[in-house]
Design a protein around this motif. Sequence first.
Motif, short mmCIF file in Angstrom:
data_model
loop_
_atom_site.label_atom_id
_atom_site.label_comp_id
_atom_site.label_asym_id
_atom_site.label_seq_id
_atom_site.Cartn_x
_atom_site.Cartn_y
_atom_site.Cartn_z
N MET A 100 -3.86 1.76 5.25
CA MET A 100 -2.82 2.39 6.07
C MET A 100 -1.63 2.79 5.20
O MET A 100 -1.11 3.90 5.31
CB MET A 100 -2.36 1.42 7.17
N GLY A 101 -1.21 1.88 4.34
CA GLY A 101 -0.07 2.18 3.47
C GLY A 101 -0.39 3.27 2.46
O GLY A 101 0.43 4.16 2.20
N LEU A 102 -1.59 3.23 1.89
CA LEU A 102 -1.97 4.21 0.87
C LEU A 102 -2.03 5.63 1.42
O LEU A 102 -1.87 6.60 0.68
CB LEU A 102 -3.33 3.83 0.28
N GLN A 103 -2.25 5.78 2.72
CA GLN A 103 -2.37 7.11 3.31
C GLN A 103 -1.04 7.72 3.73
O GLN A 103 -1.01 8.83 4.25
CB GLN A 103 -3.31 7.06 4.52
N GLU B 119 -4.03 10.61 -4.33
CA GLU B 119 -3.83 10.68 -2.89
C GLU B 119 -5.06 10.14 -2.18
O GLU B 119 -6.19 10.48 -2.52
CB GLU B 119 -3.57 12.12 -2.45
N VAL B 120 -4.83 9.28 -1.21
CA VAL B 120 -5.93 8.60 -0.52
C VAL B 120 -6.07 9.16 0.88
O VAL B 120 -5.09 9.26 1.62
CB VAL B 120 -5.68 7.07 -0.46
N PHE B 121 -7.29 9.52 1.23
CA PHE B 121 -7.61 9.90 2.60
C PHE B 121 -8.90 9.19 2.98
O PHE B 121 -9.93 9.35 2.32
CB PHE B 121 -7.79 11.41 2.75
N GLY C 25 0.81 -1.21 0.00
CA GLY C 25 0.00 0.00 0.00
C GLY C 25 0.84 1.26 0.00
O GLY C 25 0.56 2.22 -0.74
N ALA C 26 1.91 1.28 0.82
CA ALA C 26 2.78 2.46 0.88
C ALA C 26 3.51 2.67 -0.44
O ALA C 26 3.66 3.81 -0.91
CB ALA C 26 3.78 2.30 2.02
N ALA C 27 3.96 1.57 -1.06
CA ALA C 27 4.65 1.70 -2.35
C ALA C 27 3.71 2.20 -3.44
O ALA C 27 4.06 3.06 -4.25
CB ALA C 27 5.25 0.35 -2.74
#
Length: 556
Positions: free
Chosen positions: A280-283, A48-50, A37-39
């Motif tokens: 969690m990673g995407l944010q 951008e994800v919120f 997710g973070a990558a």
Amino acid sequence: MTLVLFLIVITLLVIAFAEPLGERIGVVAPVILLVVGAAAAYLPQVPEVFVEPEIILQLILPPLLFATAMRMPDHDFRRNLSAIFALAVLLVGVTSVCVGAAIHFLVPEIPLAYAIAVGAVVSPSDAVAVGIVRRAGVNRRIVAVLDGEGLINDASALVILGSSLLAARSHVTAGEVAASFLWAVVGAVLVGYCVGKVAMLLRRFLHHASSNTVLSLAIPFAAFLPAEEVGASGLVATVVAGLVVADAAARELHPATRISDNRTWDAVGLILESLVFVLMGLQMPHLINEATASGFTFAASLWVALAVWVVVLVVRCLAVAPLLGFLRRSTVRLRKRSVEDAAGGTSRKRTVRRLADGAYYAKKPLGVRAGGVIVWAGMRGAVTLAAAQTLPQDTPARGFLILVAFIVAAVSLVVQGGTLGWVVAVLKPGADEPSSPEEREWVRKQLDEAAAGIAVPPSLRHRLVSQGVSPAKVPHATLIDLARAGRELMAESPGEAGGVWEYAAERVSVQREALVRIREAGLIDAPDFDRELRIIDGEQLAVEALARDGSTGALR
């Protein structure tokens, strides 16, 4: 819309392959999901994800906790209630205060009340550790304690978070905070219990397995919403409803419905839990930007987060050590009380339960090695990130505090989650010993005796004896014997053949009732109960199929 659908497909593929990939490379699935997710968040094609915190707190957590509660053996929960309460309530409160003091000391411009609120955010552990220790085959009591802690600590942390924010914005007394916490728990228990009972009442009228399972999907939200409306904890209400449903399912739900429930809720739980870590990673980029806007660099956030993580571990270690001593003393007192009950004429049911509980504690002790596993298994996860985002917009250094909470969760997942299997292997807290052949034989004997109490129809008895079944063995005839007798009666006297299946169905029913009573007395372990219930369920489904078809060709 095309991009959204594409991302959904990719996310489901990642979730599906994360578990087998993790087993192959020796990394827990949540860590893989977090890293992926973070990558992905830094790819230019990914916006951008919120995620609004309400999505996790109201849409994801209720069914996730309900699914966990459905899998929790109720007698294991009862037996470990003192340990669960200590870890899920008392430890959460102490951790909140200690972490708050540490943050206020390291960053004095953050008021103590807000710092304690952040302490509440990072205080609840995540249930992801349960799967790791369960696969390691450790003492099942460790699994029960961690499972129970994960069920309750989310709600207690959110209650403390709300009380801290209230104290930061207005003057409240300790008595008001205690009263609020008490009602949050008591009110939730009442709501959850009532919703669970009503849900089981409604489910009796649905005889289609899929329709019944669809109704079960509404139960966690039916418990969550009214509890929140009356100022109680919706998450605690959801857990209680799940425990009520799980306790009644074996007795009141058809086997096909329970099979459908188990498969559906396993899939729902996997998707929701995995989705949380992907989100969690995407944010990550969004959280770093917010922290920078608060005037803190990523390095400063990382340093404070590492300090908070150490405080969380130290406090957990200091809490688990005396808890183990308390549990040992409680076991000794229970044994003495059991002897006194037996000598003093206390009700047989209570005496039997206490003796069974004492045997459980003796067979599955929690020693220093088990305590080490419990300490290291206290990873942070979904609730930490969701709760952090509920901090009011005017919270001092809000972006910084949210990023600190995120880093604490991420570090605990990567470090503790990545090494928990190794810690279990090194500490060797004790394997989960199966029940003895004598114990399993005793259970089978009780079920056979229950079946023998059902009167065998004369025509069936005569037919079984003519097939070579001894008269003494007729009440214990196998399903194959009954099927053959039913086939012959169908050919000669179709009117009497129906009595065979009525007798077989009644025999299955009394065996299930006997098995549930054995569980309620605490005289059977959860794995043995599940195995015997599967056997009884299989017989019931076979009897119903034979009764519908009027044919036994499959058993010839």
